[in-house]
Scaffold this motif. Sequence first.
Motif, PDB file in Angstrom:
ATOM      1  N   ILE A 104      -0.353  17.997  -6.816  1.00 60.24           N
ATOM      2  CA  ILE A 104       0.013  16.868  -5.950  1.00 60.24           C
ATOM      3  C   ILE A 104      -1.271  16.102  -5.675  1.00 60.24           C
ATOM      4  O   ILE A 104      -2.258  16.675  -5.198  1.00 60.24           O
ATOM      5  CB  ILE A 104       0.663  17.346  -4.635  1.00 60.24           C
ATOM      6  N   CYS A 105      -1.249  14.822  -6.020  1.00 59.26           N
ATOM      7  CA  CYS A 105      -2.451  13.993  -5.885  1.00 59.26           C
ATOM      8  C   CYS A 105      -2.319  13.068  -4.675  1.00 59.26           C
ATOM      9  O   CYS A 105      -1.278  12.422  -4.490  1.00 59.26           O
ATOM     10  CB  CYS A 105      -2.654  13.164  -7.158  1.00 59.26           C
ATOM     11  N   ILE A 106      -3.356  13.033  -3.852  1.00 62.51           N
ATOM     12  CA  ILE A 106      -3.480  11.998  -2.821  1.00 62.51           C
ATOM     13  C   ILE A 106      -4.592  11.076  -3.303  1.00 62.51           C
ATOM     14  O   ILE A 106      -5.770  11.435  -3.296  1.00 62.51           O
ATOM     15  CB  ILE A 106      -3.816  12.596  -1.439  1.00 62.51           C
ATOM     16  N   LYS A 107      -4.193   9.910  -3.779  1.00 58.79           N
ATOM     17  CA  LYS A 107      -5.104   9.010  -4.474  1.00 58.79           C
ATOM     18  C   LYS A 107      -6.157   8.439  -3.529  1.00 58.79           C
ATOM     19  O   LYS A 107      -5.850   8.112  -2.372  1.00 58.79           O
ATOM     20  CB  LYS A 107      -4.307   7.864  -5.113  1.00 58.79           C
ATOM     21  N   LYS A 108      -7.396   8.324  -4.052  1.00 58.48           N
ATOM     22  CA  LYS A 108      -8.472   7.747  -3.258  1.00 58.48           C
ATOM     23  C   LYS A 108      -8.341   6.221  -3.304  1.00 58.48           C
ATOM     24  O   LYS A 108      -8.780   5.560  -4.257  1.00 58.48           O
ATOM     25  CB  LYS A 108      -9.840   8.161  -3.794  1.00 58.48           C
ATOM     26  N   GLU A 109      -7.710   5.670  -2.275  1.00 62.08           N
ATOM     27  CA  GLU A 109      -7.512   4.224  -2.206  1.00 62.08           C
ATOM     28  C   GLU A 109      -7.072   3.879  -0.788  1.00 62.08           C
ATOM     29  O   GLU A 109      -6.717   4.753   0.000  1.00 62.08           O
ATOM     30  CB  GLU A 109      -6.453   3.785  -3.225  1.00 62.08           C
ATOM     31  N   ARG A 110      -7.117   2.628  -0.481  1.00 65.05           N
ATOM     32  CA  ARG A 110      -6.589   2.162   0.795  1.00 65.05           C
ATOM     33  C   ARG A 110      -5.064   2.320   0.748  1.00 65.05           C
ATOM     34  O   ARG A 110      -4.447   1.943  -0.223  1.00 65.05           O
ATOM     35  CB  ARG A 110      -6.975   0.696   0.994  1.00 65.05           C
ATOM     36  N   GLN A 149       6.989   7.485   5.616  1.00 63.49           N
ATOM     37  CA  GLN A 149       7.221   6.300   4.790  1.00 63.49           C
ATOM     38  C   GLN A 149       5.915   5.940   4.073  1.00 63.49           C
ATOM     39  O   GLN A 149       4.953   5.491   4.698  1.00 63.49           O
ATOM     40  CB  GLN A 149       7.701   5.142   5.678  1.00 63.49           C
ATOM     41  N   LEU A 150       5.929   6.176   2.758  1.00 65.31           N
ATOM     42  CA  LEU A 150       4.725   5.956   1.947  1.00 65.31           C
ATOM     43  C   LEU A 150       5.015   4.944   0.846  1.00 65.31           C
ATOM     44  O   LEU A 150       6.128   4.853   0.342  1.00 65.31           O
ATOM     45  CB  LEU A 150       4.273   7.268   1.312  1.00 65.31           C
ATOM     46  N   ARG A 151       4.002   4.221   0.466  1.00 65.25           N
ATOM     47  CA  ARG A 151       4.190   3.255  -0.621  1.00 65.25           C
ATOM     48  C   ARG A 151       4.241   3.966  -1.979  1.00 65.25           C
ATOM     49  O   ARG A 151       3.643   5.043  -2.154  1.00 65.25           O
ATOM     50  CB  ARG A 151       3.055   2.223  -0.609  1.00 65.25           C
ATOM     51  N   THR A 152       4.955   3.376  -2.932  1.00 62.60           N
ATOM     52  CA  THR A 152       5.026   3.908  -4.290  1.00 62.60           C
ATOM     53  C   THR A 152       4.436   2.940  -5.308  1.00 62.60           C
ATOM     54  O   THR A 152       4.251   3.303  -6.474  1.00 62.60           O
ATOM     55  CB  THR A 152       6.488   4.203  -4.680  1.00 62.60           C
ATOM     56  N   CYS A 153       4.148   1.705  -4.892  1.00 67.45           N
ATOM     57  CA  CYS A 153       3.573   0.724  -5.818  1.00 67.45           C
ATOM     58  C   CYS A 153       2.118   1.069  -6.106  1.00 67.45           C
ATOM     59  O   CYS A 153       1.488   1.839  -5.373  1.00 67.45           O
ATOM     60  CB  CYS A 153       3.659  -0.685  -5.222  1.00 67.45           C
ATOM     61  N   ASN A 154       1.577   0.473  -7.194  1.00 68.68           N
ATOM     62  CA  ASN A 154       0.177   0.744  -7.533  1.00 68.68           C
ATOM     63  C   ASN A 154      -0.712  -0.478  -7.336  1.00 68.68           C
ATOM     64  O   ASN A 154      -1.709  -0.667  -8.032  1.00 68.68           O
ATOM     65  CB  ASN A 154       0.069   1.265  -8.974  1.00 68.68           C
ATOM     66  N   TYR A 155      -0.339  -1.309  -6.379  1.00 65.89           N
ATOM     67  CA  TYR A 155      -1.148  -2.498  -6.090  1.00 65.89           C
ATOM     68  C   TYR A 155      -2.485  -2.111  -5.474  1.00 65.89           C
ATOM     69  O   TYR A 155      -2.606  -1.067  -4.812  1.00 65.89           O
ATOM     70  CB  TYR A 155      -0.426  -3.437  -5.096  1.00 65.89           C
ATOM     71  N   ASP A 156      -3.471  -2.999  -5.662  1.00 65.23           N
ATOM     72  CA  ASP A 156      -4.771  -2.824  -5.004  1.00 65.23           C
ATOM     73  C   ASP A 156      -4.657  -3.450  -3.614  1.00 65.23           C
ATOM     74  O   ASP A 156      -4.772  -4.674  -3.453  1.00 65.23           O
ATOM     75  CB  ASP A 156      -5.858  -3.522  -5.835  1.00 65.23           C
ATOM     76  N   LEU A 157      -4.402  -2.591  -2.612  1.00 61.59           N
ATOM     77  CA  LEU A 157      -4.149  -3.098  -1.259  1.00 61.59           C
ATOM     78  C   LEU A 157      -5.451  -3.256  -0.466  1.00 61.59           C
ATOM     79  O   LEU A 157      -5.631  -2.663   0.604  1.00 61.59           O
ATOM     80  CB  LEU A 157      -3.175  -2.192  -0.521  1.00 61.59           C
ATOM     81  N   SER A 158      -6.368  -4.060  -1.004  1.00 60.39           N
ATOM     82  CA  SER A 158      -7.608  -4.322  -0.261  1.00 60.39           C
ATOM     83  C   SER A 158      -7.290  -5.261   0.902  1.00 60.39           C
ATOM     84  O   SER A 158      -6.303  -6.030   0.866  1.00 60.39           O
ATOM     85  CB  SER A 158      -8.644  -4.970  -1.183  1.00 60.39           C
ATOM     86  N   TYR A 167       0.586 -10.266  -1.947  1.00 54.21           N
ATOM     87  CA  TYR A 167       1.753  -9.442  -2.278  1.00 54.21           C
ATOM     88  C   TYR A 167       2.922  -9.713  -1.336  1.00 54.21           C
ATOM     89  O   TYR A 167       2.743 -10.188  -0.203  1.00 54.21           O
ATOM     90  CB  TYR A 167       1.397  -7.962  -2.198  1.00 54.21           C
ATOM     91  N   LYS A 168       4.109  -9.409  -1.843  1.00 53.00           N
ATOM     92  CA  LYS A 168       5.325  -9.503  -1.045  1.00 53.00           C
ATOM     93  C   LYS A 168       6.003  -8.130  -1.026  1.00 53.00           C
ATOM     94  O   LYS A 168       5.916  -7.376  -1.993  1.00 53.00           O
ATOM     95  CB  LYS A 168       6.303 -10.524  -1.648  1.00 53.00           C
ATOM     96  N   GLY A 180       5.698  -1.564   4.476  1.00 58.75           N
ATOM     97  CA  GLY A 180       5.180  -2.883   4.084  1.00 58.75           C
ATOM     98  C   GLY A 180       3.707  -3.082   4.346  1.00 58.75           C
ATOM     99  O   GLY A 180       3.304  -4.159   4.840  1.00 58.75           O
ATOM    100  N   GLY A 181       2.909  -2.116   4.018  1.00 59.29           N
ATOM    101  CA  GLY A 181       1.466  -2.276   4.155  1.00 59.29           C
ATOM    102  C   GLY A 181       0.918  -3.403   3.310  1.00 59.29           C
ATOM    103  O   GLY A 181      -0.125  -3.997   3.628  1.00 59.29           O
ATOM    104  N   CYS A 182       1.629  -3.754   2.220  1.00 56.80           N
ATOM    105  CA  CYS A 182       1.150  -4.816   1.312  1.00 56.80           C
ATOM    106  C   CYS A 182       1.145  -6.200   1.983  1.00 56.80           C
ATOM    107  O   CYS A 182       0.423  -7.102   1.560  1.00 56.80           O
ATOM    108  CB  CYS A 182       1.991  -4.851   0.045  1.00 56.80           C
TER     109      CYS A 182
END
Length: 599
Positions: A104-110, A149-158, A167-168, A180-182
């Motif tokens: 199970i990966c917790i990705k290093k990203e915002r 509630q977690l995002r599943t998209c792979n957008y760069d949410l800087s 993003y929408k 809707g963090g995006c």
Amino acid sequence: MQNPSLDIQVRTLPTSPGVYQYYDKEDRLLYIGKAKNLKKRVNSYFTKSHDNNRTRVLVKKIRTIKHIVVESETDALLLENNLIKKHQPRFNVMLKDDKTYPWICIKKERFPRVFPTRNLIKDGSEYFGPYTNFKTVHTLLDLIKGLYQLRTCNYDLSKEKIDNGKYKVCLEYHLGNCKGGCEGLQEEQEYRENIEAIRELVKGNFKDSLQRFRKQMMDHAAKMEFEDAQRIKEKIKVLENYQAKSTIVNPKISNVDVFSIISDESYGYVNFLQLSYGSIIRSHTTEIKKKLGETDKELLELAIVELRQRFGSSSKEIFVPISVDVGEKLKITIPQLGDKKKIVDLSVRNAKYYRQERFKQIKIIDPDRHVKRLMAQMKKDLRLPEEPRHIECFDNSNIQGTNPVAACVVFKNGKPSKKEYRKFNIKTVEGANDFASMEEVVYRRYKRLVEEEEPLPQLVIVDGGKGQLSSGLKALEDLGLRGKITIIGIAKRLEEIYYPGDSIPLYLDKKSESLKIIQHLRNEAHRFGITFHRQKRSKAALETELDDIPGIGQKTIVELLTHFRSVKRIGEASKKELTEVIGNSRATKVYNYYLSKKE
């Protein structure tokens, strides 16, 4: 030691902990081992007599000894394990495992994503596992998805891209699966708190998440937000149900590895359980093929080092059923009772179930391997000089002292060979004498095999205790076969196995496969003997009177018995009744015979 060069090499070895390597005359690596004391361990190979044939072969091939000195026994364990995996020497046991495991990966990203993967990328992301199967991973991820509630998209949410409205929100937001963090609809701090709670969940710690949800529920209730409070309450229920199912022992037992082993003559089966807060977060069983007759202790030590390394375990304590030496940095516990003992017993059960499943698969895929293992196990259990590929078992039948007979059944490779079964009418013994009858049939059986130059069995079993065994042994002695055939007796009451010259019987484990085969032989011999005895009694009953009537043959007897059903009714029948069945001439003979008996 025959080789002077080897003698010098052994004498000059240090007494420090380390790893030794054996090479043959072609400078090929044969074996790698570890030792607390290099000199003492290596010297034992050349001074002890070895029961295992492969060990004797190894020692004969050794020409060069190399060694590596290390600081501690723990370092020796790790170095040995790594060198074996790298060089794969032919005489070493290896825990082969070429499959990749899910993580199970917790990705290093915002706004980190949480997802399953088989590929570990060194980019600073966190990986939990590995898990032994994807079912466990998906169960955990389904739980996480239901709670957070977690995002599943792979957008760069800087922050810059979100502030610029790049993003929408997608369908996941409208379904309530993402906040809707995006679009900046969820604070990063809130998302990070969820990720921290998920970290604890995958470690098996449910306490923090439950406390957090209960606080949220009370806050919503205090603000009269009852729908939100109900939604949180449902999450608490889901989490509590999952915790109840996954908690095996006392939640205070945390960060512990559990290892157990069961083995037979050819293989060892090691189970590994990893516990966190009383829950099993990992279970894995591996099969190890023995190379040099390794003990359970040696196999377990090897598996502990390899499996902890393979699954990245950092637990400081391990539970095991037997004493092991795996370095001074680990706390070793051999539980005797309570919750700790229960979890070791569970590990042992897992190893047994795995072994049973492997046997079922082997019987289908490789039946010859199953036979080899079974024969090797019988040789060990029954202390035989060779594998009992050909076994014969004798049983006497003389119910109520009449019509004494005996039976011999034959098993090849652990299975009945019915075409080779033999029946015996007792010829030299008067009345019911089991001992003399056993001596007669054993003598007759092997006298004939010797005369016809047929192969002799490796094992003979007589149904009975010391008396029958002594009778069978005497027959073999008279034929000059004592020592060439192993003979044992099995007593019915407690399944005691007797050996010639040994007053103390052997008791095999009631679940032992060796005992099951012996019982099958004994039961088959008894069944075959009883069937023969019944046939002989039935024939004798028919022959008592009807065969004594002059001029009456077997065909007439069958006709009479078919019609009248018994000899008694034939004797009581009128001449007219007899005539209707077999005609006047034969009826007259039968009628006059019984009439003369009544006078």
